[in-house]
Design a protein around this motif. Structure first.
Motif, mmCIF file in Angstrom:
data_model
loop_
_atom_site.group_PDB
_atom_site.id
_atom_site.type_symbol
_atom_site.label_atom_id
_atom_site.label_comp_id
_atom_site.label_asym_id
_atom_site.label_seq_id
_atom_site.Cartn_x
_atom_site.Cartn_y
_atom_site.Cartn_z
ATOM 1 N N UNK A 104 0.814 -1.212 0.000
ATOM 2 C CA UNK A 104 0.000 0.000 0.000
ATOM 3 C C UNK A 104 0.847 1.261 0.000
ATOM 4 N N UNK A 105 1.917 1.263 0.802
ATOM 5 C CA UNK A 105 2.776 2.441 0.866
ATOM 6 C C UNK A 105 3.620 2.575 -0.409
ATOM 7 N N UNK A 106 4.167 1.462 -0.868
ATOM 8 C CA UNK A 106 5.019 1.506 -2.058
ATOM 9 C C UNK A 106 4.257 1.990 -3.288
ATOM 10 N N UNK A 107 2.992 1.562 -3.408
ATOM 11 C CA UNK A 107 2.233 1.936 -4.602
ATOM 12 C C UNK A 107 1.768 3.386 -4.570
ATOM 13 N N UNK A 108 2.020 4.089 -3.468
ATOM 14 C CA UNK A 108 1.740 5.531 -3.473
ATOM 15 C C UNK A 108 2.841 6.269 -4.226
ATOM 16 N N UNK A 109 3.963 5.598 -4.435
ATOM 17 C CA UNK A 109 5.074 6.230 -5.160
ATOM 18 C C UNK A 109 4.760 6.236 -6.660
ATOM 19 N N UNK A 110 5.097 7.341 -7.336
ATOM 20 C CA UNK A 110 4.837 7.429 -8.771
ATOM 21 C C UNK A 110 5.630 6.387 -9.542
ATOM 22 N N UNK A 111 5.002 5.731 -10.489
ATOM 23 C CA UNK A 111 5.685 4.741 -11.301
ATOM 24 C C UNK A 111 5.813 3.396 -10.624
ATOM 25 N N UNK A 112 5.228 3.257 -9.438
ATOM 26 C CA UNK A 112 5.300 2.001 -8.712
ATOM 27 C C UNK A 112 3.917 1.374 -8.630
ATOM 28 N N UNK A 113 3.738 0.271 -9.333
ATOM 29 C CA UNK A 113 2.483 -0.461 -9.295
ATOM 30 C C UNK A 113 2.629 -1.701 -8.444
#
Length: 213
Positions: A104-113
């Motif tokens: 959940x936290x990682x996918x808040x980063x742009x370009x990270x799905x």
DNA sequence: AAAACGGGGGC
DNA sequence: GCCCCAGTTTT
């Protein structure tokens, strides 16, 4: 050395980065660079970037054009350069300079799905995450392990089916098998180690030839 | 659900 | 010249 043979599968450039230095940030950035890009391009591109900056503070200080130049000729290099710099900033401002360790936290980063997030958890943090890319999605359905439409559905199903140990190896073996043998359009069934194996083993009905990507 | 993003390599 | 690639984001 761009690739290494491991039981017939290949270690990706991201795995190589992780093996050299299991730093979640380096794994994250090299994974972002690797998106839709071949290993032969990803590894040198990652090395050029890391030679200049290898932590969030160093990356944010870089000009976006500089990042572009360093990671070229990785595909989507302009978009990636923007995402990488922005992600480094968010990691500093929102996560105290440490790469977060949840999907959940990682996918808040742009370009990270979802796929990138799980690979970072797996390779960067050593956590039991299964990353479903087009290969894993395709093979899982061909083998009848799952009957799913989206990669996310496949991921949730595989978490129940696959064993809890050796997830890194499982990820790489599945992908390597998908790259070399169980390919999207013209699978090399004559080389398939599973075809004609003992009863009860997974099999392929050869009907799943598709272009899911 | 489909299109857009992108350059390199294989045939 | 055409097809493919360890996806993510925007329509």
């Amino acid at each position: 050395m761009l690739r290494k043979e491991v039981g017939g599968a290949t270690l990706s450039s991201v795995s190589e980065i992780a093996r050299r230095s299991p730093d979640p940030f380096l794994v994250l950035i090299s994974t972002m660079i690797s998106l839709r890009t071949k290993d032969e391009v990803t590894l040198p591109a990652s090395e050029r970037l890391f030679a200049v900056a290898d932590d969030p503070t160093g990356i944010v200080a870089l000009d976006e054009g500089k990042i572009q130049k360093l990671i070229y000729p990785a595909g989507f290099y302009r978009t990636k350069a923007r995402s990488i710099k922005k992600a480094a900033g968010i990691i500093i401002e929102q996560y105290g300079g440490r790469v977060p360790n949840s999907v959940d936290e990682l996918t808040t980063l742009p370009g990270v799905g979802r796929k990138t997030a799980n690979l970072v958890l797996n390779l960067g943090f050593g956590l039991p995450a299964i990353c479903v890319d087009t290969h894993v999605h395709r093979i899982s359905n061909r083998f009848g392990w799952v009957t799913t439409k989206t990669p996310e559905q496949t991921e949730l199903a595989l978490e129940v089916i696959l064993p809890r140990h050796h997830w890194i190896e499982i990820n790489e073996l599945l992908v390597g098998y998908g790259q070399k043998i169980c390919t999207p359009l013209s699978p090399r069934c004559s080389e398939c180690p599973f075809l004609g194996s003992v009863s009860g083993a997974p099999h392929c009905d050869r009907a799943g030839v598709d272009r899911s990507r």
